[in-house]
Write an enzyme that holds these catalytic residues in place. Structure first.
Site, PDB file in Angstrom:
ATOM      1  N   HIS A 117       5.089  20.870   8.927  1.00  0.00           N
ATOM      2  CA  HIS A 117       4.425  19.380   8.935  1.00  0.00           C
ATOM      3  C   HIS A 117       3.344  19.008   9.853  1.00  0.00           C
ATOM      4  O   HIS A 117       2.283  18.508   9.551  1.00  0.00           O
ATOM      5  CB  HIS A 117       5.659  18.612   9.096  1.00  0.00           C
ATOM      6  CG  HIS A 117       5.454  17.135   8.599  1.00  0.00           C
ATOM      7  ND1 HIS A 117       6.202  16.164   8.182  1.00  0.00           N
ATOM      8  CD2 HIS A 117       4.024  16.579   8.042  1.00  0.00           C
ATOM      9  CE1 HIS A 117       5.709  15.080   7.635  1.00  0.00           C
ATOM     10  NE2 HIS A 117       4.457  15.391   7.482  1.00  0.00           N
ATOM     11  N   SER A 132      -3.200  11.808   1.295  1.00  0.00           N
ATOM     12  CA  SER A 132      -3.774  10.433   1.362  1.00  0.00           C
ATOM     13  C   SER A 132      -5.314  10.572   0.572  1.00  0.00           C
ATOM     14  O   SER A 132      -6.310  10.148   0.861  1.00  0.00           O
ATOM     15  CB  SER A 132      -4.100   9.984   2.794  1.00  0.00           C
ATOM     16  OG  SER A 132      -4.414   8.597   2.904  1.00  0.00           O
ATOM     17  N   LEU A 167      -6.306   8.896  -1.709  1.00  0.00           N
ATOM     18  CA  LEU A 167      -6.697   7.758  -2.032  1.00  0.00           C
ATOM     19  C   LEU A 167      -6.965   6.845  -1.020  1.00  0.00           C
ATOM     20  O   LEU A 167      -6.981   5.577  -0.902  1.00  0.00           O
ATOM     21  CB  LEU A 167      -5.942   6.917  -3.329  1.00  0.00           C
ATOM     22  CG  LEU A 167      -5.844   7.456  -4.526  1.00  0.00           C
ATOM     23  CD1 LEU A 167      -4.804   6.819  -5.183  1.00  0.00           C
ATOM     24  CD2 LEU A 167      -7.002   7.488  -5.277  1.00  0.00           C
ATOM     25  N   GLY A 168      -7.222   7.580   0.382  1.00  0.00           N
ATOM     26  CA  GLY A 168      -7.597   6.724   1.514  1.00  0.00           C
ATOM     27  C   GLY A 168      -6.516   6.024   1.894  1.00  0.00           C
ATOM     28  O   GLY A 168      -6.830   4.635   2.078  1.00  0.00           O
ATOM     29  N   TYR A 214      10.165  11.461   6.370  1.00  0.00           N
ATOM     30  CA  TYR A 214      10.156  10.122   5.589  1.00  0.00           C
ATOM     31  C   TYR A 214      11.245   9.480   5.450  1.00  0.00           C
ATOM     32  O   TYR A 214      12.276  10.090   4.824  1.00  0.00           O
ATOM     33  CB  TYR A 214       9.443  10.452   4.371  1.00  0.00           C
ATOM     34  CG  TYR A 214       8.191  11.282   4.076  1.00  0.00           C
ATOM     35  CD1 TYR A 214       7.318  11.281   5.485  1.00  0.00           C
ATOM     36  CD2 TYR A 214       7.629  12.003   3.305  1.00  0.00           C
ATOM     37  CE1 TYR A 214       6.035  11.986   5.510  1.00  0.00           C
ATOM     38  CE2 TYR A 214       6.412  12.697   3.084  1.00  0.00           C
ATOM     39  CZ  TYR A 214       5.646  12.605   4.106  1.00  0.00           C
ATOM     40  OH  TYR A 214       4.526  13.310   4.286  1.00  0.00           O
ATOM     41  N   GLY A 226      -4.546   4.332   0.054  1.00  0.00           N
ATOM     42  CA  GLY A 226      -4.663   3.076  -1.182  1.00  0.00           C
ATOM     43  C   GLY A 226      -5.965   2.415  -0.997  1.00  0.00           C
ATOM     44  O   GLY A 226      -6.167   1.609  -2.120  1.00  0.00           O
ATOM     45  N   PHE A 227      -6.477   2.585  -0.013  1.00  0.00           N
ATOM     46  CA  PHE A 227      -7.929   1.833   0.087  1.00  0.00           C
ATOM     47  C   PHE A 227      -8.944   1.972  -1.242  1.00  0.00           C
ATOM     48  O   PHE A 227      -9.427   1.181  -1.737  1.00  0.00           O
ATOM     49  CB  PHE A 227      -8.624   2.217   1.421  1.00  0.00           C
ATOM     50  CG  PHE A 227     -10.315   1.605   1.294  1.00  0.00           C
ATOM     51  CD1 PHE A 227     -10.253   0.138   1.314  1.00  0.00           C
ATOM     52  CD2 PHE A 227     -11.341   2.327   1.246  1.00  0.00           C
ATOM     53  CE1 PHE A 227     -11.544  -0.368   1.460  1.00  0.00           C
ATOM     54  CE2 PHE A 227     -12.453   1.769   0.865  1.00  0.00           C
ATOM     55  CZ  PHE A 227     -12.774   0.474   1.195  1.00  0.00           C
TER      56      PHE A 227
END
Length: 331
Positions: A136, A214, A216-217, A56, A219-220
């Site tokens: 990873h 992920s 929350l999709g 990252y 952020g979606f």
């Protein structure tokens, strides 16, 4: 709801904190001052299970951010990091086609490089031990048993406490566990990306915790994403192109009513729903905003009654997101 959970033999908060969003090039521009503030806010609010990776940001940037944040309070924090995507000098790049947001990944998880990856992460983090060390992404040219065997040596040496694997098939999880106990498996899982039921079944059988990335999709599922900034990797995913985003926001708006009925936000509904799927599930949402971080962590205390869970599942059964998700199952 209990606010702590167990990943293998590792006790962690029910909601972790995903630090990926704090490096530039992930969710648009960000400076280190804002990243530092977010990490401090997460730890102060109880988000003491922090997830990062040597891949990252550039040259270990994200791990270095985490290292600064935990300085002086290392005993309060459980640190998870990953290896295999930030290639060691001289390591051959092994391509994995995954499609969509990433198109392809270049990996190398050869055993001869594993110790070097870990030692570099330890330096970045400013610590003498990694609490949870993940592969990873599986290397298509290296048997997962060989990689996990090298990881197990790090546990024996005291450099790592527990092992994990990410983005694996059920068979790969079983093979990895046969070499060394695996505390956690990371996989993409949310209200718009179902988990592989066979992976979940194997994890339950072996006593391996499941860490949805992920959750929350991307952020979606917050209900607040209407457009993306320049430099946001999500722009490469079909679910986030302008038309797909418009259609998906309209259809998933049905969750707003259920969240309001429960007196919580859509983010909290999505995270609490995941927690109710299995007692060994620990989502790792990421956010750059202290208020949103606190909101996400508070989802660990939300109890959804059986009737509401049934209604949520009924709504989700009738929703099909437009466009592909972040990763394609190409293994």
């Amino acid at each position: 709801m209990t606010t702590t959970r167990r990943l293998g033999g590792l006790d962690v908060p029910a909601i972790g904190y995903g630090a990926m969003v704090l490096s530039p090039g992930m969710y648009g521009p960000i400076d280190d001052a804002r990243a530092d503030t977010a990490l401090t806010a997460a730890i102060d609010a109880g988000g003491t299970f922090i997830d990062t990776s040597d891949a990252y940001g550039e040259r270990g940037h994200n791990e270095q951010l985490v290292g600064r944040a935990i300085r002086g309070r290392r005993d309060q924090v459980t640190v998870a990091t990953k290896f295999g995507l930030a290639l060691a000098d001289g390591a051959e790049a092994h391509a994995v086609r995954v499609g969509y947001a990433f198109e392809e990944l270049l990996v190398n998880a050869e055993p001869r490089y594993v110790r070097g990856y870990a030692e570099n992460s330890l330096r970045n983090l400013g610590t003498d031990v990694i609490d949870l060390y993940y592969l990873h992404f599986p290397d298509p040219q290296v048997a997962i048993e060989e990689t996990v065997g090298a990881m197990g040596e790090l546990v024996a040496e005291g450099k790592v406490r527990f092992l994990g694997v990410c983005n694996v098939t059920p068979e790969q999880l079983r093979r990895a566990y046969a070499v060394h106990p695996i505390a956690a498996v990371q996989t993409e899982w949310s209200m718009w990306r179902p988990v592989d039921p066979d992976l979940l079944a194997v994890a339950r059988e072996l006593g391996v915790g499941v860490v949805p990335w992920s959750p929350l999709g991307a952020g979606f599922l917050t209900g607040t994403v209407r457009a993306l900034e320049d430099g946001d990797f999500r722009a490469n995913a079909p679910r986030f192109d302008a038309e797909s985003l418009r259609v998906n926001n309209a259809s998933y708006g049905a969750l707003e009513t259920l969240a309001a009925e429960a007196g919580i936000t859509r983010s909290q509904l999505a995270l609490a729903w995941l927690l109710h799927q299995d007692p060994a599930v620990v989502p790792i949402p990421g956010s750059r905003t202290p208020a949103h971080i606190a909101e996400n962590l508070a989802a660990g205390e939300v109890a959804l009654d059986p009737d509401l869970l049934e209604r949520i599942d009924a709504v989700l059964a009738n929703l099909t997101p437009v466009g592909a998700t972040l990763l394609q199952d190409a293994r």
